[in-house]
Scaffold this motif. Structure first.
Motif, mmCIF file in Angstrom:
data_model
loop_
_atom_site.group_PDB
_atom_site.id
_atom_site.type_symbol
_atom_site.label_atom_id
_atom_site.label_comp_id
_atom_site.label_asym_id
_atom_site.label_seq_id
_atom_site.Cartn_x
_atom_site.Cartn_y
_atom_site.Cartn_z
ATOM 1 N N ILE A 1 39.165 23.343 22.614
ATOM 2 C CA ILE A 1 39.404 21.962 22.477
ATOM 3 C C ILE A 1 39.095 21.179 23.748
ATOM 4 N N ARG A 2 39.747 21.305 24.850
ATOM 5 C CA ARG A 2 39.182 20.727 26.165
ATOM 6 C C ARG A 2 37.712 20.866 26.410
ATOM 7 N N ARG A 3 37.374 22.037 26.435
ATOM 8 C CA ARG A 3 35.874 22.572 26.558
ATOM 9 C C ARG A 3 34.961 21.651 25.638
ATOM 10 N N ILE A 4 35.176 21.519 24.264
ATOM 11 C CA ILE A 4 34.109 20.756 23.584
ATOM 12 C C ILE A 4 34.265 19.250 23.772
ATOM 13 N N ILE A 5 35.357 18.964 23.972
ATOM 14 C CA ILE A 5 35.810 17.426 24.250
ATOM 15 C C ILE A 5 34.870 17.036 25.453
ATOM 16 N N SER A 6 35.029 17.773 26.290
ATOM 17 C CA SER A 6 34.481 17.412 27.644
ATOM 18 C C SER A 6 32.801 17.599 27.613
ATOM 19 N N GLN A 7 32.353 18.565 26.898
ATOM 20 C CA GLN A 7 30.794 18.485 26.673
ATOM 21 C C GLN A 7 30.494 17.456 25.725
ATOM 22 N N ALA A 8 31.068 17.260 24.571
ATOM 23 C CA ALA A 8 30.538 16.009 23.608
ATOM 24 C C ALA A 8 30.611 14.818 24.305
ATOM 25 N N LEU A 9 31.669 14.425 24.860
ATOM 26 C CA LEU A 9 31.915 13.048 25.525
ATOM 27 C C LEU A 9 31.669 12.910 26.871
ATOM 28 N N GLU A 10 31.303 13.927 27.740
ATOM 29 C CA GLU A 10 30.844 13.962 29.017
ATOM 30 C C GLU A 10 31.916 13.461 29.850
ATOM 31 N N ILE A 11 33.026 13.897 29.664
ATOM 32 C CA ILE A 11 34.365 13.826 30.404
ATOM 33 C C ILE A 11 34.560 14.992 31.296
ATOM 34 N N PRO A 12 34.970 14.951 32.708
ATOM 35 C CA PRO A 12 34.866 16.205 33.550
ATOM 36 C C PRO A 12 35.904 16.983 32.900
#
Lengths: 770, 150, 263
Positions: free
Chosen positions: A228-239
């Motif tokens: 979840i952490r990885r996918i959110i980071s990639q899709a929303l461009e949050i580090p």
């Protein structure tokens, strides 16, 4: 063993029974913004205009999010290892809506009520498109479910959206056609399985806030916090470093929480506004807008020689992934890879076909993960073949099935989305499972059936296998530290979702450290605090994460012995440790004194060990399932009188919890076999989308479950354990279908198997005779 | 509108909307042991006791509870602890999401029919669905609990 | 569901008046199914202060206040003796105990739920309904007529007969609505009602008339009765069962029910 293989009560049962705060929504900030999703009333449409002006003006509405608010970063919601074997075919919000229930826009406000009022005021104009609703007609349909060009696969999975293909696969060993042609007996049959719903009792739930380090902190009811952490980071461009995902207690998952659901919107809203926000899916959303099991059409051909040896299996499978391709290829492959090796003596085997897009609720991970679909088809087909050969179905299986120390070439060829890993069955007690099950169900007394006048009683059976994690991909890790006063903290990324992993992993650590479970305080799944673990899926936790815990605990023990050796001035290998005291000749020191000393007074340091495990192989658990069913002769109504499961899952770390896994899975499997019908309207709307219309088994429907484990010890597992989370779900559909055949001579080839279907088939046969 | 409810033997006054259900009012006021399952009386997860009788709080309008006594699992902690021990010893708890509602219903069964046999246990609890356990271990736990209390 | 106002009335006249003031005003009984049946309510009228929760008995009959919970009816000793407890048997198979604590007998009737397991039983018990305005009518008159819904049911009355009875609910799982239900009583004469057709429950009047003319209920007579029932029933299909399967169920269980009540 003092702790492992003992009936230890779960470490958290009491607090949960007493209602302590434990689940995601219990931790939501009190003034969280509420996020509600306006969902598509159409199976397929393009959004033309959105008029949200008057909704935006409502007091209490914070924002309304549409596809225009998001950068087009295609991702997959599937919580899988990276790069994912699922197509990146989803946007946070999109201008196309692809099934009834798909996300149109999100309303963010201060209360449920105000969000609802806003939704009522919003006017959306759609260009309604013709949907693809029949998955058998989806391939090369003139309508494309995904016409857009900015979606992609991460590596070759057969993704071809211009043909409505989410994935495809083909493998063949030997020459199937040639071998089939040479067989004395052959059969070809087509089977259908339905889009079973998970119906975990806790709906999908997530909430977020920004902490005092200005980081985004999510509580999520998920099986895969790290993904979840990885996918959110990639899709929303949050580090990635700005995101923390905490998984509190999860109220059931069964695969249904092995993906992103509300997380993306909640993360976005809180990240943008700085305010806490939350989402709790309504039950309707859980049914209509999360995902289901992949419905499949399975065409199976079998060929056997005159001695009853199975020579060839041909499986042409079509899978319906609905509007998005989460787990499309991997579920598909498991329908072959965790079913076909059961019959490893064939000369030829083929498994091929496509996973297609349709405008239905997406399909995704669900306990069994393809194996239950494949098992229903193959184990039904085997009984059909036996009938044709006039051969006892148990004798046939005993002759043809996998045995200990044997292998199947399929293991090397088929993995999950990639090539597999060759392995021998170091433990395979299928023969014991079958013979013990046969005894427990009184097979020889009942088979094929007993006529009781108004009623008829019959038996049916099936065998099954699963896996223990995905070899060379699934990684689990554990960290364990010694505290003063001689107790331990065990930190694991492994995700307790109710299956009992916190208890089982504590037991493994306690056994290694020769202590009791209450001295091991476990904390699971927090991306800031616990080491990485892929999460709770693929029957991986006991085997993969359990091995990691074993190693970490062993390493910590060795660190402790080294320190004690320093104190005793001896070699660490000469020290005896019984869990409470260390001994060397006439010297001894208690663990408590030692831990206090090393914390406070002498050569102070924190003793902590971290270890990881990746399986070089995935030793399958096996089982035989037997059912005794009573039918009403006139109405064909069915009662399952007893379901016997005899399971080889290696050592049961906790026999009581292992039995719970099997019992629960059997009942879910019976639900799929007999009750859980999925109905769509002709426009593609889910009719069975609530718990009044989608019926899972109740306690009155379950008469008797007989669950046993055979003696088995898998060298590569922690204390000899394999997995047990999924295997129980696989056999009920085929066992019930075979019991119907044994009662009436009628073969039902689509799920669920209802009394009405049996009678319809009976009438059909009678009409043909006329 | 204001309602007065005696929750776990304490008088409380809540401000509620006429269309609000008790489940939402309780959760809003930090009674988080009462949980949402299905929204339409089908699963039993939201059970509370209304004047000592189990009811689904998802379908009880908050205003209808005005002047009545409500018990959540916080009100029967000792009993829930006991029931929890029996569940633990039989491996009857898995995800546990429904367990507080299970404790309340089992407690109310004990009040109504302390000698309930297995069939009566099943009939009394049939509205409490469980997707995890397959039910068998729960029945063992409840039988033993009832047996040891009487 | 959206409710503008909640009114606890002081007397039944006030309730009746409010109810008839506005089509969007609605009476709430237990409220268990309210959010499934209505979306928009202006005034929700509560009868909770009118003491309509009671069970009274005399030599001949049992009177049950409209707001009595299903569970109370089910557990009542006197109700349990009427025709071998057919009403208790039927109620005990409805959903779970917690719903039956909430749902009321009055709400279950006024909801006119076609899936009801109670209405067929009330039909064979020839239950009398007492409305505030219209007064007395039988349950059969109520369900076969239209336009009575703006009246208020205050209590029902059931005769204390001690005949034989049979009730069968056929459903996929124990918690599901019936695919069909069958209620039969026999105390010298037969009464048969079928519910969940899936349309509204009905008395099988022709079948009853036929049976009640017979001196001897032979297997032949039962077979004939079943075929009459199949002609007068209005069976059809829904997501739970097809018309054809409902016919099998009706045939099978009317036959078994008749055999049982004449034993």
């Amino acid at each position: 063993m003092k702790v492992v293989n003992h009936r230890t009560p779960s470490v958290d049962g009491l607090g949960i029974m007493k209602g302590r705060k434990a689940y995601t929504d219990d931790f939501a900030e009190k003034d969280s913004l509420i996020i509600k999703v306006l969902r598509s009333p159409h199976a397929f449409a393009k959004i033309k205009t959105i008029d949200d002006e008057s909704a935006k003006a409502l007091d209490g509405i914070e924002m309304i999010l549409t596809y225009k608010d998001f950068k087009r970063n295609a991702f997959t919601r599937a919580g899988q290892g990276y790069p994912e074997p699922s197509p990146h075919d989803k946007f946070v919000l999109d201008e196309y809506v692809r099934y009834v229930g798909d996300e149109v826009l999100a309303v963010v406000g201060t209360s449920d009520d105000i969000c609802q009022k806003a939704m009522d005021l919003i006017k959306v104009e759609y260009e309604v498109l013709e949907p693809v609703l029949d998955f058998e007609k989806a391939l090369d349909h003139k309508v494309l479910v995904h016409p857009e060009d900015d979606i992609h696969e991460m590596f070759d999975i057969g993704f071809d959206p211009k043909r409505n293909k989410a994935a495809s696969y083909h493998m063949e060993i030997g020459d199937v056609k040639k071998v089939l042609d040479s067989c004395k007996y052959t059969i070809s049959e087509t089977f259908y399985t339905q889009a079973q719903a998970h119906v975990m009792l806790e709906p999908h739930t997530v909430n977020a806030r920004i902490d005092y380090q200005e980081r985004l902190v999510l509580y999520s009811s998920t099986q895969t916090p790290f993904h979840i952490r990885r996918i959110i980071s990639q899709a929303l461009e949050i580090p990635l470093s700005k995101i923390r995902v905490i998984k509190p207690r999860v109220g059931g998952g069964f695969g249904g929480k092995q993906a992103i659901h509300g997380e993306m919107l909640v993360a976005y809203v809180t990240y943008i506004t700085g305010k806490a926000s939350k989402m709790v899916y309504t039950r309707k959303e859980v049914f209509e807008s999360s995902y289901t099991r992949h419905p499949m059409k399975l065409e199976i051909s079998l060929g056997a020689d005159e001695k009853g040896m199975l020579k060839a299996i041909d499986a042409h499978v079509l899978s319906d992934t609905g509007a998005y391709g989460e787990h499309a290829l991997t579920v598909y492959m498991v329908a072959g890879s965790k079913v076909l090796p059961l019959y490893n003596k064939v000369d030829a085997v083929r498994f091929y076909g496509d996973v297609v897009y349709t405008n239905h609720t997406p399909a995704g991970a669900y306990r069994g993960y393809g194996a239950i679909q494949g098992n229903f088809a193959l184990e039904s087909a085997v009984d059909i073949l036996c009938k044709k050969m006039k051969m006892d179905p148990i004798k046939f299986r005993e002759l043809n099935m996998m045995k200990e120390k044997e292998t199947s070439p399929i293991f090397a060829i088929m993995g999950e989305g990639t090539e597999g890993t060759a392995m021998n069955m170091e433990t395979c007690k299928l023969e014991e499972c079958v013979s013990r099950g046969k005894e427990l169900i009184h097979w020889d007394d009942i088979y094929p059936h007993i006529d009781d006048g108004d009623k008829i009683r019959s038996v049916g059976m099936a065998i099954a296998m699963q896996g223990s994690g995905i070899p060379l991909i699934d990684m689990g890790s554990a960290s364990i530290k010694l505290n003063d006063d001689g107790f331990y903290n065990l930190m694991v990324g492994a995700t307790e979702i109710g299956q009992g992993s916190d208890t089982v992993l504590s037991q493994i650590a306690a056994e290694v450290l020769k202590t009791s479970v209450d001295k091991v305080i476990i904390y699971s799944s927090d991306t800031d605090l616990t080491p990485f673990d892929v999460g709770a899926y693929a029957s991986s936790t006991t085997f993969v994460s359990g091995n990691a815990v074993y190693r970490a605990a062993d390493e910590l023990k060795s660190m402790m012995l080294k320190e004690v050796a320093r104190i005793f001035e001896c070699d660490k290998d000469d020290i005896d440790f019984d869990g409470e005291r260390f001994y060397y000749k006439d010297k001894k020191i208690s663990l408590i004194d030692f831990s206090n000393e090393i914390t406070y007074s002498e050569a102070q340091k924190q003793l902590q060990a971290t270890s990881s495990y990746v399986g070089p192989k995935s030793p399958p658990p096996f089982m035989a399932g037997f059912v005794e069913v009573e039918f009403d002769k006139e109405t064909a109504e069915m009662k399952v009188l007893n379901y016997v499961s005899v399971v080889d899952c290696g050592t049961t770390i906790n026999p009581m919890l292992a039995k719970g896994q099997v019992d629960g899975a059997i009942v879910q499997g019976l639900g799929m076999a007999m009750f859980e019908d999925v109905k769509y309207s002709k426009n593609g709307k889910l009719i069975s989308g609530d718990m009044l219309n989608y019926k899972i088994p109740t306690r009155l429907d379950i008469k008797k479950l007989t669950t046993e484990f055979v003696d088995s010890y898998e060298e590569s597992g922690p204390f000899g354990a394999k997995s047990v989370g999924e295997i129980g779900i696989d056999t009920p559909p085929a066992a019930i279908a075979n019991a119907v055949e044994n009662a009436f001579g009628i073969r039902i080839k689509s799920l669920p198997i209802t009394a009405e279907k049996i009678l319809n088939k009976k009438w059909e046969i009678e009409n043909e005779k006329k | 509108m204001k309602i007065k409810i005696t929750i776990n033997e304490k008088d409380k006054i809540f401000e509620v909307e006429p269309s609000e259900y008790l489940l939402d009012v309780l959760r809003r006021n930090n009674y988080t042991s009462v949980r949402r399952g299905c929204d339409n009386t089908s699963c039993g997860v939201c059970t509370v006791l209304l004047d000592d009788k189990p009811v689904p709080s998802c379908s009880l309008l908050a205003l209808k509870a005005n002047g009545h006594r409500i018990t959540t699992v916080e009100g029967i902690q000792e009993e829930a602890h006991k029931i929890g021990l029996y569940f633990g010893n039989e491996g009857a708890d898995q995800c546990g999401y429904c367990n507080p509602s299970m404790a309340l219903t089992v407690y109310s069964l004990k009040l109504e029919n302390p000698k309930a046999n297995e069939q009566e246990i099943k009939e009394y609890l049939v509205g409490n669905l469980c997707r995890c356990t397959g039910y068998v271990a729960q029945h063992e736990a409840i039988k033993k609990y009832l047996g040891d209390q009487s | 569901m959206n409710v503008n106002e909640y009114v606890v009335v002081e007397n039944i006249d006030q309730a009746y008046q409010l109810f008839n003031q506005n089509k969007k005003n609605q009476i709430i009984a237990g409220g268990a199914w309210l959010k499934l049946s209505v979306k928009e309510v202006n005034k929700l009228i509560s009868l909770d202060d009118l003491s309509l929760n009671y069970i009274k008995t005399n030599d001949k009959s049992v009177e049950i206040g409209a707001l009595t919970s299903l569970r109370e009816v089910e557990m009542n000793d006197v109700v349990n003796e009427i025709d071998h407890g057919i009403l208790s048997t039927a109620i005990s198979q409805i959903m779970g105990v917690s719903i039956r604590n909430l749902a009321t007998i009055g709400g279950s009737i006024m909801g006119r739920f076609s899936f009801s397991d109670i209405i067929p039983v009330l039909l064979v018990l020839d239950c009398q309904l007492y409305f505030h305005n219209r007064g007395e009518m039988t349950i059969n008159e109520f369900i076969t007529s239209k336009g009575l819904d703006r009246d208020i049911l205050t209590y029902i009355k059931i005769n204390k007969s001690t005949g034989q009875s049979y009730f069968k609910k056929i459903s996929h799982t124990a918690l599901d609505f019936s695919m069909l239900n069958v209620a039969i009583t026999f105390d010298g004469s037969f009464r048969i009602a079928i519910g969940s057709q899936p349309g509204m429950a009905m008395l099988c009047e022709q079948t009853m008339a036929f049976l009640n003319q017979q001196n001897d209920i032979s297997e032949d007579v039962i077979e004939q009765a079943v075929s009459i029932a199949l002609t007068e029933l209005k069976l059809s299909s829904n997501i739970r069962a097809s018309k054809a399967y409902r016919e099998v169920l009706a045939k099978t269980y009317i036959k078994r029910g008749l055999r049982q009540v004449i034993k």
